[in-house]
Structure formats: structure tokens, C-alpha cells
Design a protein around this motif. Sequence first.
Motif, mmCIF file in Angstrom:
data_model
loop_
_atom_site.group_PDB
_atom_site.id
_atom_site.type_symbol
_atom_site.label_atom_id
_atom_site.label_comp_id
_atom_site.label_asym_id
_atom_site.label_seq_id
_atom_site.Cartn_x
_atom_site.Cartn_y
_atom_site.Cartn_z
ATOM 1 N N HIS A 49 0.665 -1.250 -0.069
ATOM 2 C CA HIS A 49 -0.177 0.067 -0.160
ATOM 3 C C HIS A 49 0.900 1.103 -0.043
ATOM 4 N N GLY A 50 2.227 1.265 -0.228
ATOM 5 C CA GLY A 50 2.961 2.317 -0.435
ATOM 6 C C GLY A 50 3.153 3.003 0.780
ATOM 7 N N PHE A 51 3.307 2.451 1.879
ATOM 8 C CA PHE A 51 3.708 3.090 3.115
ATOM 9 C C PHE A 51 4.290 2.083 4.049
ATOM 10 N N ILE A 66 10.774 6.212 7.850
ATOM 11 C CA ILE A 66 9.015 6.274 7.210
ATOM 12 C C ILE A 66 9.501 6.225 5.656
ATOM 13 N N ALA A 67 8.857 5.609 4.932
ATOM 14 C CA ALA A 67 8.720 5.944 3.462
ATOM 15 C C ALA A 67 7.103 5.841 2.901
ATOM 16 N N MET A 68 6.994 6.730 1.925
ATOM 17 C CA MET A 68 5.772 6.725 1.375
ATOM 18 C C MET A 68 5.698 7.083 -0.003
ATOM 19 N N CYS A 69 4.765 6.389 -0.872
ATOM 20 C CA CYS A 69 4.636 6.810 -2.137
ATOM 21 C C CYS A 69 3.496 7.260 -2.649
ATOM 22 N N ARG A 70 3.529 8.363 -3.489
ATOM 23 C CA ARG A 70 2.357 8.927 -3.954
ATOM 24 C C ARG A 70 1.282 7.850 -4.268
ATOM 25 N N GLY A 71 0.055 8.484 -3.902
ATOM 26 C CA GLY A 71 -1.013 7.483 -3.989
ATOM 27 C C GLY A 71 -1.232 6.825 -5.236
ATOM 28 N N ILE A 82 11.452 4.209 -3.643
ATOM 29 C CA ILE A 82 12.084 4.102 -2.434
ATOM 30 C C ILE A 82 13.427 3.502 -2.449
ATOM 31 N N ASN A 83 13.711 2.530 -3.260
ATOM 32 C CA ASN A 83 15.109 1.981 -3.264
ATOM 33 C C ASN A 83 16.040 3.152 -3.755
ATOM 34 N N ASP A 84 15.688 4.015 -4.588
ATOM 35 C CA ASP A 84 16.631 5.224 -5.064
ATOM 36 C C ASP A 84 16.901 6.163 -3.880
#
Length: 665
Positions: A49-51, A66-71, A82-84
Amino acid sequence: MLPLSSALQGGWLADPCLYGTGNFSANSTYHTNLNSLLSSFTDISNYDHGFYNVSNGKIPNQVSGIAMCRGDVKPDVCLRCINDAANELRDICLTKEAGQYYDNCMLRYSDNSILGVRDTKGFFRWGEGAVAKDLNAFSDAQTILLESLRNKAEKGGSFKKFATGMRMATPSDAIYALVQCTPDLSQLQCGSCLSQAFERIPRCCEGRRGGKIFGPSCTVRFDDFLFYNASVADVPSSSPSPPPPPPPPGPPRLSSPPSNKSSSPTTTVIIVISTVGFILLISICICIIFRVTKSEKKFHEAEAVDEAEAVDEIESVESLQFDFNTIRDATNKFSDENKLGQGGFGAVYKGRLANGQEIAVKRLSMSSEQGDLEFKNEVQLVARLQHRNLVKLHGFCLEGKERLLIYEFVPNSSLDRFLFDPIRRTQVHWETRYKIIGGIAKGLLYLHEDSRLRIIHRDLKAGNILLDEDMNPKISDFGMARLFVVDQTQDKTNKVVGTYGYMAPEYVLQGQLSVKTDVYSFGVLILEIVSGQKINHNCHEDNATNLTSVAWRNWREGTPLNIMDPNLSEDSTTEILRCIHIGLLCVQENAARRPTISSIVVMLTSDSEILPTPSRPSFCMYSESGMVPASPQGFNLEATQSHQPSNESALASINEVSITELEPR
């Protein structure tokens, strides 16, 4: 050094160390714990879920992340981003708190607990784009839209607090926006964070059509084009869970058994339980069969939709269809006074709609053998594309034999009208040329990586780059563009079409088509913009008339600035040298050695990016084995002449060649 793939994430949006507090020593316990934590982010393999949140070590050397991707980003893009970010944060800051912010994701760490904490240290903000013409209408629409999205996002669940939407500011101006909070925040914390972000908009972006406000706990972005993936559902309100099974049917109504003294209560209970259990089992089986059937139906429906979207369907854009009489009136019955240019597929006219909006109308020739294909291709492609560096299609008209494409009117004509005109060229300073190079790169990045389908333009050249009133570039003419599916990297064609001098050698000689085909053309464009000279497709290297040959020879001799347009200021030689270097990387004969457009964006925006050494370019269709025929056997090669004067109509091609010659449009 930025990894080449990081441009897909949008590049750095802020200094990672700007709000860092406290320092740690290299190879200290905290440093070891930090590296271990960052490694856990680079090892993520499953999309969740990108979090993500991780802690490592013990106080006082504990580090939390904490890591989060745009929804709206896809799982593979999310994990790569996130890896980058994790890789780039290694050893970049010796502070106990830092964060890496991209367009597609963010990652931050701290020596304090940050999960469920709204961070108010500060926001990074940028204003982008031109100022809206009707500031009051724009501001009102923006406020209504953002408040609506805030209310929606703050009600999201523990996996995602994210919302997107669009609102019209005026009948012709739309505002697209995206808001997001880290989902560990409460509803109150999320709403408060977004409200603080909204308060910062006037400081950076007042009246501008685009803006970004990035904070550790929430994000806001708005623009005048569709920059997010609208097909992704906005907010899953809570963790996904299967719907409860249907309630079992009640016990059957049994008639009173006949009086039988030998029948015991135990026997009756067993009979009832067995009956109920059997019915329940039947119900569960039916439910499972129904769900499997429904899932298969959805799968096949989705499959059919994907196939249908890949097929040529004008019906999908019917809402953009104009009435022929409306366009005829707008162009004064297609009068010669309104004609902007004439090409192999017809004429282009300037028009004005009843509401005052200026348009450019491409009227396809009725005698064009490939007119239908050209028309359907442009409508199908361009109607889906929404980016500030791509020309915007307002609509189309299909009535009888009339086929019209209605585009936005771009007043400053095309790039070749400026670059290759001795007088106009002096008006285009390096700052403008550098902006044009960057804008074209961003438009290509959208076509190659960010749009729903990967799109190869196939005819990128100065004549197909239009310039708006602020000299912002817009890629145009998609009549011969080729669609790739998302994971497709190359294709082969027996129809080789394009413009001499801009076509990559592997495409001309073998029909090999890939994103590197456009990269080659972009490299030629860079060299043209730097030098102010048109590419010459003369294949004789000894004549030193081919631009790539001249650039390569001067590069090898240590005098690359010899190709610089003498009208440019010597104060900009550092950027000019970098652009020459990038241009030569793009035109390398070996396609595998050419950079991707995503890495090119990084090269253009990051001075710290170390550029590889370019190898020998392709001089027209020159290869190490010698000269080759211009039209190899087995291929149908049609191309326009890159050295043709701008004021003459190009040769018409029967094989999809995009050849429209325009003044302003």
C-alpha cells in the motif's frame, strides 16, 4: 551521485539535509544502525500500500524511518523510487535527521520517534507555470478544490490518506490537484497539516497555474494539466478485507413429527444439525462459485477493455467532437487569410471560437492516401496526453470526408523558425534555449515513462517543437507516433519514416524502434539548439558538413565550444559544454550506450551528475564497416529533408511521414 533511474521519481525536490538536527560520526553506532535501516528499505520486494515504517537499534542510537509513495503510482515505480531514495541517503548527510523528497515518493529518518507525529519543521515549496489570466476565478476554484480534497484525504484509512481532483476555474482553464498525508497521522493531524500547507501557497505560487508544497508529513501539488494517474482509486478507507459471507439460511420449518415414542430428542437434534450443515455447505459452495465466476468475468472484462483501448477507437473521445459548421465559421470558411501553413496532409488554419478562444485547425487533405490513419492516430494519441510540454488537442471533427484536428493555438511558431533564421536567432538567448531543451526532455519523459502507454514520437525535430508566448516548448505532430505497452522496450517495423538527419541508424538500417530512437533525435536537437545550425544529412564525414561530425571532431580535439552559436554569451559556457556532452551521448551509434530520457533529465538538472564519456556517434548512416545504402533492401524508407528551407512545403510521403510546415499555430 544521482542514479540514472532517479529522474523517474522527479529528481530531488529539496535539500535532504536542510532540516537535519544533530550530527553523528562516520562509522559510529548510529551510522551503523542507519545503514542497516536504509538497507531494509532497499530490500523491499512486496508492495504494501505504499507506506512503510522501520526502526533499528536502541536508544540513544535508535533510528526510525518512514517511506511513502504518492498514492497514484504503480507498485514497481513505488518500490524503485524508495530504493533510490534509500541509496541516495547513504552518507549524504551526517545529521541524525534527514529526508529525501521526490515527486513519486519520500523517505525520511530521525533519531526521534516519527511514527504518528505530525512534523511541522517546515515545507519546501515551488511555483511553476505562467500566472493565471483570471486570478480571482483561479484562486476561488483552487480554494474550493483543495478544501474538498483535504476533507477527502483526512478521512482515509491507515493505509492511504490521498485524494485527487479537478475543477474548472474558467470555461477553458482547469485546475488539477493532489493532496496526501502520511497515513500514520490521525484525521485531525492530516487536516491540520494540509491546512498549513495551503497557507504557504501565496508565498510561492500566488496566481501561478502550478505549484508544489512538500512537507515531512503531507504534500500538495496542483497544475493546469493532468499530472496524476486518474485511473487509480483515491482512498482505500481501511485495510482490505473480504466481505462477510452471506448469513446461513435459517433452519427449515419441519412439520411436527408423528408421535413416535421410540424417537429420542438426541436423534431429532442430529437430524436438524445435519440438515442445517448440509444447507450451509451448499450455500458456501454456491457463494465460492459465484465469486470465482465474477472474478473471472471481471478479469476478462478488464482484458477486453485493455485490448479495446489498444485498438483504434475514435468513439472513446467522442466528447471532444466539434460540429463542422462551428469550425468553418471559426476559420472564416477556411480562408487563405487564416491559413498558417500547408503540408503533405493538408493545410493548417488559425481560428477563433465564439467564446473568443484561439485555435489551430489541421484540415486533412481529402486526397491523402493515409489521411484516415493519420487522423485516427493523432486523435487516439493526443487526446490522452496532458502535459505542459505537449501541444494540447482541443477536439476533432469527422463529418463526411472532412477530417479536422483542433489544437491549441501556439503564437510563437516552431523552434526552427527561430534557430535557423539569422535575425530571429539573435533574440533567443541561452537561458531560453536551455529552458527549451529542458522542456522537451520533460515532454519526452512523459511520453516514454509517465503516460499510461509508452509512446515513441518518431519525428522529433525543430519543426515539430512549438513555442508558446513564454517560449515554453510543446512537442507536436503525433501522426506517426507509435504506441508501446508499458513493459515493451522495442519493436521492429518495415515502414521507416521520419526526417533525414534525425533518424537513428538502427532504425533506418534495421527498422529497430525503441525509446532510444527518440533519444537520438533529441541529441541532434540539442546540438542544433547549441549551435544554431541545422543538421546536415550529408554522409561524407570528410566534408565536415554534418553537425554530429563537426561536434565529435571538436570534442576529440578539445575544442567543443567551436560549435557554439556566436550569438550566445560566453558566461554560459559551463551549461553549454554540458549540453554538448549530453547531445553527443544521445547520438552514439550504439543504441545501448545512449542514455534514457529519465537519466538525461537528471543530467540537465543536476550539476553533480558525472557524465560518461561519449563514444563515436553515427554520422548519418555511417557505420564502422563503411557506408551503407540510404534505403536498405526490404525497407520502405520515406523521409523529409532536414535541410529544406522552412518556407517551402516538404515532400509528401505516402508512409505516415509527419510533414506539416507551419508559421504560428
